[in-house]
Design a protein around this motif. Structure first.
Motif, PDB file in Angstrom:
ATOM      1  N   LYS A 259      40.734  29.133  31.073  1.00 21.27           N
ATOM      2  CA  LYS A 259      39.492  28.673  30.483  1.00 21.27           C
ATOM      3  C   LYS A 259      38.488  28.337  31.589  1.00 21.27           C
ATOM      4  CE  LYS A 259      38.081  26.082  26.551  1.00 21.27           C
ATOM      5  NZ  LYS A 259      38.487  25.126  25.553  1.00 21.27           N
ATOM      6  N   ILE A 260      38.990  27.629  32.588  1.00 20.02           N
ATOM      7  CA  ILE A 260      38.118  27.269  33.699  1.00 20.02           C
ATOM      8  C   ILE A 260      37.581  28.529  34.365  1.00 20.02           C
ATOM      9  CG2 ILE A 260      38.114  26.273  36.023  1.00 20.02           C
ATOM     10  CD1 ILE A 260      40.139  24.202  34.854  1.00 20.02           C
ATOM     11  N   ARG A 261      38.533  29.501  34.543  1.00 22.70           N
ATOM     12  CA  ARG A 261      38.117  30.736  35.188  1.00 22.70           C
ATOM     13  C   ARG A 261      37.071  31.452  34.351  1.00 22.70           C
ATOM     14  NH1 ARG A 261      42.747  34.317  37.507  1.00 22.70           N
ATOM     15  NH2 ARG A 261      43.332  34.196  35.336  1.00 22.70           N
ATOM     16  N   SER A 262      37.292  31.446  33.026  1.00 21.84           N
ATOM     17  CA  SER A 262      36.340  32.180  32.202  1.00 21.84           C
ATOM     18  C   SER A 262      34.992  31.471  32.174  1.00 21.84           C
ATOM     19  CB  SER A 262      36.893  32.414  30.807  1.00 21.84           C
ATOM     20  OG  SER A 262      36.630  31.320  29.996  1.00 21.84           O
ATOM     21  N   ALA A 264      33.865  29.855  34.661  1.00 18.08           N
ATOM     22  CA  ALA A 264      33.250  30.074  35.963  1.00 18.08           C
ATOM     23  C   ALA A 264      32.726  31.496  36.109  1.00 18.08           C
ATOM     24  CB  ALA A 264      34.250  29.771  37.069  1.00 18.08           C
ATOM     25  N   TYR A 265      33.402  32.452  35.464  1.00 21.64           N
ATOM     26  CA  TYR A 265      33.044  33.841  35.722  1.00 21.64           C
ATOM     27  C   TYR A 265      32.344  34.536  34.557  1.00 21.64           C
ATOM     28  CZ  TYR A 265      35.870  33.694  39.915  1.00 21.64           C
ATOM     29  OH  TYR A 265      36.355  33.383  41.139  1.00 21.64           O
ATOM     30  N   PHE A 266      32.474  33.943  33.360  1.00 18.38           N
ATOM     31  CA  PHE A 266      31.954  34.650  32.210  1.00 18.38           C
ATOM     32  C   PHE A 266      30.935  33.803  31.462  1.00 18.38           C
ATOM     33  CE2 PHE A 266      35.761  36.737  33.382  1.00 18.38           C
ATOM     34  CZ  PHE A 266      35.506  38.074  33.160  1.00 18.38           C
ATOM     35  N   SER A 268      29.436  32.071  28.521  1.00 20.51           N
ATOM     36  CA  SER A 268      30.159  31.559  27.359  1.00 20.51           C
ATOM     37  C   SER A 268      29.563  32.053  26.043  1.00 20.51           C
ATOM     38  CB  SER A 268      30.191  30.036  27.395  1.00 20.51           C
ATOM     39  OG  SER A 268      28.871  29.555  27.473  1.00 20.51           O
ATOM     40  N   LEU A 269      28.323  32.413  26.043  1.00 22.64           N
ATOM     41  CA  LEU A 269      27.710  32.870  24.785  1.00 22.64           C
ATOM     42  C   LEU A 269      28.137  34.294  24.440  1.00 22.64           C
ATOM     43  CD1 LEU A 269      25.692  32.310  22.482  1.00 22.64           C
ATOM     44  CD2 LEU A 269      23.929  33.334  23.915  1.00 22.64           C
ATOM     45  N   THR A 270      28.025  35.194  25.399  1.00 23.59           N
ATOM     46  CA  THR A 270      28.235  36.610  25.083  1.00 23.59           C
ATOM     47  C   THR A 270      29.575  37.136  25.582  1.00 23.59           C
ATOM     48  OG1 THR A 270      27.242  37.281  27.162  1.00 23.59           O
ATOM     49  CG2 THR A 270      25.764  37.039  25.290  1.00 23.59           C
ATOM     50  N   GLY A 271      30.250  36.384  26.438  1.00 18.56           N
ATOM     51  CA  GLY A 271      31.513  36.856  26.992  1.00 18.56           C
ATOM     52  C   GLY A 271      31.322  37.878  28.108  1.00 18.56           C
ATOM     53  N   LEU A 272      30.073  38.172  28.415  1.00 18.26           N
ATOM     54  CA  LEU A 272      29.839  39.106  29.529  1.00 18.26           C
ATOM     55  C   LEU A 272      30.020  38.368  30.852  1.00 18.26           C
ATOM     56  CD1 LEU A 272      26.569  40.930  28.390  1.00 18.26           C
ATOM     57  CD2 LEU A 272      28.910  41.713  28.159  1.00 18.26           C
ATOM     58  N   LYS A 273      30.110  39.138  31.926  1.00 20.96           N
ATOM     59  CA  LYS A 273      30.162  38.493  33.238  1.00 20.96           C
ATOM     60  C   LYS A 273      28.895  37.670  33.434  1.00 20.96           C
ATOM     61  CE  LYS A 273      32.902  41.695  35.932  1.00 20.96           C
ATOM     62  NZ  LYS A 273      32.945  42.957  35.213  1.00 20.96           N
ATOM     63  N   ASN A 274      29.012  36.597  34.179  1.00 27.50           N
ATOM     64  CA  ASN A 274      27.807  35.827  34.482  1.00 27.50           C
ATOM     65  C   ASN A 274      27.271  36.240  35.856  1.00 27.50           C
ATOM     66  OD1 ASN A 274      29.418  34.624  36.354  1.00 27.50           O
ATOM     67  ND2 ASN A 274      29.599  32.692  35.272  1.00 27.50           N
ATOM     68  N   ARG A 275      26.237  35.577  36.276  1.00 34.94           N
ATOM     69  CA  ARG A 275      25.581  35.949  37.527  1.00 34.94           C
ATOM     70  C   ARG A 275      26.554  35.934  38.706  1.00 34.94           C
ATOM     71  NH1 ARG A 275      20.371  35.694  40.074  1.00 34.94           N
ATOM     72  NH2 ARG A 275      19.401  35.359  38.068  1.00 34.94           N
ATOM     73  N   GLU A 276      27.345  34.840  38.805  1.00 36.72           N
ATOM     74  CA  GLU A 276      28.239  34.676  39.951  1.00 36.72           C
ATOM     75  C   GLU A 276      29.220  35.840  40.059  1.00 36.72           C
ATOM     76  OE1 GLU A 276      27.387  32.153  37.961  1.00 36.72           O
ATOM     77  OE2 GLU A 276      26.091  31.291  39.518  1.00 36.72           O
ATOM     78  N   SER A 277      29.887  36.141  38.920  1.00 38.60           N
ATOM     79  CA  SER A 277      30.909  37.172  39.028  1.00 38.60           C
ATOM     80  C   SER A 277      30.273  38.552  39.177  1.00 38.60           C
ATOM     81  CB  SER A 277      31.869  37.133  37.849  1.00 38.60           C
ATOM     82  OG  SER A 277      31.181  37.323  36.654  1.00 38.60           O
ATOM     83  N   PHE A 278      29.072  38.715  38.610  1.00 39.79           N
ATOM     84  CA  PHE A 278      28.404  39.998  38.773  1.00 39.79           C
ATOM     85  C   PHE A 278      28.098  40.229  40.256  1.00 39.79           C
ATOM     86  CE2 PHE A 278      24.572  42.716  38.682  1.00 39.79           C
ATOM     87  CZ  PHE A 278      25.119  43.804  38.016  1.00 39.79           C
ATOM     88  N   ILE A 279      27.658  39.181  40.915  1.00 40.21           N
ATOM     89  CA  ILE A 279      27.343  39.312  42.342  1.00 40.21           C
ATOM     90  C   ILE A 279      28.608  39.631  43.147  1.00 40.21           C
ATOM     91  CG2 ILE A 279      26.597  37.977  44.370  1.00 40.21           C
ATOM     92  CD1 ILE A 279      24.434  36.764  42.545  1.00 40.21           C
ATOM     93  N   THR A 280      29.713  38.971  42.759  1.00 41.81           N
ATOM     94  CA  THR A 280      30.981  39.259  43.438  1.00 41.81           C
ATOM     95  C   THR A 280      31.348  40.730  43.276  1.00 41.81           C
ATOM     96  OG1 THR A 280      31.624  37.084  42.653  1.00 41.81           O
ATOM     97  CG2 THR A 280      33.342  38.414  43.700  1.00 41.81           C
ATOM     98  N   VAL A 281      31.255  41.195  42.035  1.00 48.54           N
ATOM     99  CA  VAL A 281      31.593  42.593  41.760  1.00 48.54           C
ATOM    100  C   VAL A 281      30.695  43.531  42.555  1.00 48.54           C
ATOM    101  CG1 VAL A 281      31.544  44.370  39.977  1.00 48.54           C
ATOM    102  CG2 VAL A 281      32.428  42.127  39.445  1.00 48.54           C
ATOM    103  N   ASP A 370      29.124  48.068  35.405  1.00 50.91           N
ATOM    104  CA  ASP A 370      29.359  46.666  35.162  1.00 50.91           C
ATOM    105  C   ASP A 370      28.173  46.105  34.432  1.00 50.91           C
ATOM    106  OD1 ASP A 370      31.576  44.878  35.848  1.00 50.91           O
ATOM    107  OD2 ASP A 370      31.640  46.258  37.556  1.00 50.91           O
ATOM    108  N   LEU A 371      28.485  45.235  33.503  1.00 50.41           N
ATOM    109  CA  LEU A 371      27.453  44.698  32.641  1.00 50.41           C
ATOM    110  C   LEU A 371      27.522  43.194  32.770  1.00 50.41           C
ATOM    111  CD1 LEU A 371      25.473  45.118  30.276  1.00 50.41           C
ATOM    112  CD2 LEU A 371      27.438  45.167  28.761  1.00 50.41           C
ATOM    113  N   ALA A 372      26.374  42.550  32.872  1.00 51.85           N
ATOM    114  CA  ALA A 372      26.394  41.094  32.987  1.00 51.85           C
ATOM    115  C   ALA A 372      25.170  40.507  32.328  1.00 51.85           C
ATOM    116  CB  ALA A 372      26.434  40.692  34.459  1.00 51.85           C
ATOM    117  N   ARG A 373      25.289  39.229  31.990  1.00 54.81           N
ATOM    118  CA  ARG A 373      24.103  38.511  31.544  1.00 54.81           C
ATOM    119  C   ARG A 373      23.771  37.527  32.658  1.00 54.81           C
ATOM    120  NH1 ARG A 373      23.844  33.668  27.414  1.00 54.81           N
ATOM    121  NH2 ARG A 373      21.615  33.329  27.368  1.00 54.81           N
TER     122      ARG A 373
END
Ligand code: C2E
Ligand code: CA
Ligand code: CA
Length: 724
Positions: A259-262, A264-266, A268-281, A370-373
């Motif tokens: 949950k913490i990971r999600s 941090a990385y996703f 919460s509204l759309t389940g898409l990657k968030n900014r942080e994880s998108f940048i990592t990818v 890769d898709l992110a919000r």
């Protein structure tokens, strides 16, 4: 003797009882006596002595009977029973042991030996008790820690499990059967079995301890995760090994970690990657692309006018829309991935494998897309390793098409459009920050090109966006630096050329950069929310000026000063309070007109009506600005407490056009039918003025009558008109 132990002697020999009492009491024991079996049983149960001395022969029953009865009483428990046997009566000794006696002693009693034996038995019993309690404590602790342990005896091929295994595996009834290795492995998650069997084999054959996490399936069908540790204990004497292991249920921990990971990385509204994880990818992907000298594209997608949707339909619907958009984007990029232009490569992961990965929150790695919000209404798509720009164009085109289909949200059909900016790697940037920035710049350009389109980044765009940035930061200080001021464009009553009011118009004088017209900075101020501060300042300014003019007796009864109220300002929840706090002297309100555009009024019409009525109760006049450019319908006018409509300049410019004349005519007729005054703005020549007079238009404004004037100029004008 530390504790005052109590000993019950059951014997019918009064002399023995007497001697016993004397001997044992001197050693600190407290003595209870009973002469019959029945009495003895009653005392044993009631007084709960620590030890029982029991004679074989009693008047009413045998000592064996007493022993049997007491051992069957759970309350008596495992307390020591010392059996007094006759000399050489081995048979009864044997039977006494079977009946549950702890030890025996032969008559005649040897008192010192008896005393030691009692002492020994009491101590043994105490040790046994504490062992039992620590075992119980251990079991309880294991239960609390969700811990199960096993022992494996290699010689006997025998697995022993702690009681807690039933809870772990949710086994309802296992009887007294042995829970063996096969019973266990049957409950291990099939994918994890190989690793586990390997570990156990290595432990037993090569004495390699293990610590692994694996899943199990309980008898109730639940999946749990356990931390399984296996170890061995070497017996130095016979060189044999025993194997032990513990299993700890760590399901909850894993769940909360996920949950913490999600979080941090996703998103919460759309389940898409968030900014942080998108940048990592993106970082990983770009490094890979650099090595392969391949091209990729970053698409920056922004919803056009999302604020409008939030304002009109509310934030919940706005959130719902974002979810539906992300679903559509997902499907769309997925089909795009199968696109021929992606040059199919079978070594790549299938889209479904990819989506599984997303769902399972596995390590973020590189993929074809890769898709992110990024936040708000901003989405990004990264297309990795594309053949040429055309792919990015095709995907963008497809995205726009898919998103143009209306969304149904709580029974509302909502049409939305998007602007997409594209930056290419490595041409438009060789790092994440640069790419994101330039895609963003291109997106803004797409908005400027009329929205609902996509644009590739070009260097010249950056200059524009730099300008925008500097404008934005300058605007923030414009108020405090006194760079904003108002000009006043006169309004005339057309029937008699009387000065009847003015429109206050905003100007921004930037030091060293010159004068800026509102069209250049009001949209920016709306986007950044600055307009709220500016609007408030404006109200206060107007209120001050009116006060001055009134005290200088410059105003006629029907004079009105028109103020433009922006959408953002009007839609503030506390707009009424803001107005009240700016126009403290209520008697001034009748001189004020708020100009609101049709679009602003029609957004959330029901809610607006309340606000408009409240404003009207405050005696503030309401006017519809830019009339004819929005809904172009007079039919709703009667609902609103409006005093005037202002026909937009675009109609006046084309006054020679027959159709337009007819429209203006109709507007005037209808408005008059509802007792609403008509204002014409943008009158630039005599012909237009004559026409409007002819049509019965009430009020006129335009360069032909007067350009906007400075405060002192307008005051002079007021004075002239007052004196005439
Ligand atoms: P608007 O409300 O339609 O204001 C009328 C605009 O038409 C003004 O431009 C005015 O100078 C211009 N105008 C007047 N007569 C003529 C004419 O004969 N010919 C031509 N070509 N133009 C004429 P301005 O001052 O540049 O303002 C532009 C827009 O900026 C306004 O349009 C209004 O929407 C907005 N605005 C101006 N001041 C404020 C303000 O204080 N607050 C807000 N929220 N918006 C403002
Ligand atoms: Ca206006
Ligand atoms: Ca206008």
């Amino acid at each position: 003797m530390k504790k005052n132990y109590r000993i019950l002697i059951i014997d019918d020999d009064p002399t023995l009882l007497l001697i016993a009492q004397k001997k044992l009491q001197t050693h600190g024991y407290q003595l209870l006596t009973a002469a019959t079996g029945e009495q003895g049983i009653a005392d044993a149960l009631e007084k709960s002595p620590d030890l029982l001395l029991l004679d074989y022969e009693l008047p009413d029953m045998t000592g064996l009977d007493v022993c049997n009865i007491l051992r069957n009483q759970p309350s008596y428990g495992a307390k020591p029973i010392l059996f007094i046997a006759g000399k050489n009566d081995y048979e009864s000794i044997d039977r006494a042991f079977q009946a549950g006696a702890t030890d025996f002693i032969i008559k005649p009693l040897n008192w010192p030996i008896l005393q030691y034996r009692i002492q020994y038995m009491l101590r043994a019993h105490e040790i046994q008790l504490s062992l039992l309690s620590s075992e119980a404590r251990l079991a309880k602790a294991q239960r609390l820690a969700k811990l199960v342990n096993w022992e494996y005896n290699h010689q006997e091929k025998n697995f022993q499990w702690s009681e807690t295994f039933k809870e772990l595996f949710e086994i309802n009834d296992y009887g007294s059967q042995n829970f063996n290795l096969a019973d266990f492995t049957k409950r291990v998650f099939p994918d994890d079995l190989y690793q586990l069997e390997n570990s156990i084999q290595n432990l037993i054959q090569r004495q390699l301890p293990f610590e692994i996490e694996h899943r199990i399936i309980t008898d109730q069908g639940l999946e749990k995760v356990v931390l399984h540790v296996g170890h061995f204990i070497k017996n130095e004497l016979n060189n044999h090994c025993d194997y032990i292991g513990t299993l700890q249920d760590i399901t909850e921990r894993i769940q909360s970690e996920n949950k913490i990971r999600s979080l941090a990385y996703f998103d919460s509204l759309t389940g898409l990657k968030n900014r942080e994880s998108f940048i990592t990818v993106l970082n990983t992907a770009l490094a890979e692309n650099k090595k392969n000298h391949s091209t990729s594209a970053l698409l920056f997608i922004d919803l056009d006018d999302f604020k409008h949707i939030n304002d009109t339909l509310g934030h919940d619907v706005g959130d719902l829309l974002l979810c539906k958009i992300s679903e559509r984007l997902k499907n769309c990029v997925r089909t795009a991935e199968n696109d021929q232009q992606f040059a199919p490569d079978n070594s790549r992961k299938s889209p479904s494998a990819y989506s599984d990965k997303v769902n399972k929150l596995s390590p973020l790695d590189m993929s074809r897309f890769d898709l992110a919000r990024l936040g708000g209404d901003e989405f990004t798509v990264f297309l990795s390793d594309i053949q040429d720009n055309k792919v990015a164009a095709t995907v963008s085109h497809r995205l726009l098409q898919a998103l143009n289909i209306p969304f149904t949200l709580n029974n509302h059909e909502v049409f939305v459009s998007f602007s997409i900016g594209i930056a290419l790697f490595p041409n438009d940037g060789d790092n994440v920050q640069q790419l994101l920035k330039n895609a963003d710049v291109a997106m803004y350009h797409a908005k400027e090109c009329g929205k609902n389109n996509f644009q590739f980044y070009q260097r010249s765009m950056s200059d524009k966006s730099l300008y925008r940035l500097s404008l934005e930061s300058d605007l923030r200080n414009a108020l405090s630096n006194n760079e904003l001021y108002l000009v006043y464009q006169p309004l005339y009553q057309l029937a008699n050329d009387r000065l009847i009011g003015c429109e206050a118009l905003l100007r921004w004088k930037r030091p060293e950069k010159g004068l800026l017209m509102p069209e250049k900075f009001i949209p920016l101020a709306e986007q950044t929310g600055q307009i709220l501060v500016i609007g408030q300042w404006l109200f206060e300014q107007i209120s001050k000026i009116l006060e001055q003019w009134l005290s200088a007796d410059l105003l006629n009864e029907d004079f009105k000063i028109a103020v433009n109220v922006s959408s953002l300002q009007f839609h503030q929840a506390n707009i009424i309070d803001k107005v009240k706090s700016s126009f403290v002297d209520k008697s001034l309100n009748q001189y004020v007109t708020f100009e609101l555009t049709e679009t602003v009024m029609m957004q959330n019409a029901a809610q607006n009506l309340t606000k408009l009525n409240l404003l009207s109760d405050l005696h503030i006049n309401l006017s519809i600005d830019d009339f004819g450019t929005g809904y172009s319908s007079l039919s709703y006018l009667h609902q609103f407490p409006v005093k005037s409509v202002k026909i937009d300049r675009s109609f006046i410019i084309q006054m020679e056009n027959e159709d337009l004349i007819n429209i203006v005519k109709a507007i005037i007729a209808m408005a008059h039918g509802m007792n609403i005054k008509v204002v014409a703005e943008g009158i630039e020549n005599q012909q237009q003025l004559d026409f409007l007079k002819q049509l019965g238009c009430d009020i006129g404004q335009g360069f032909f009558l007067s350009e906007p004037l400075s405060l002192s100029e307008f005051q002079t004008l007021l004075q002239q008109h007052r004196s005439t």
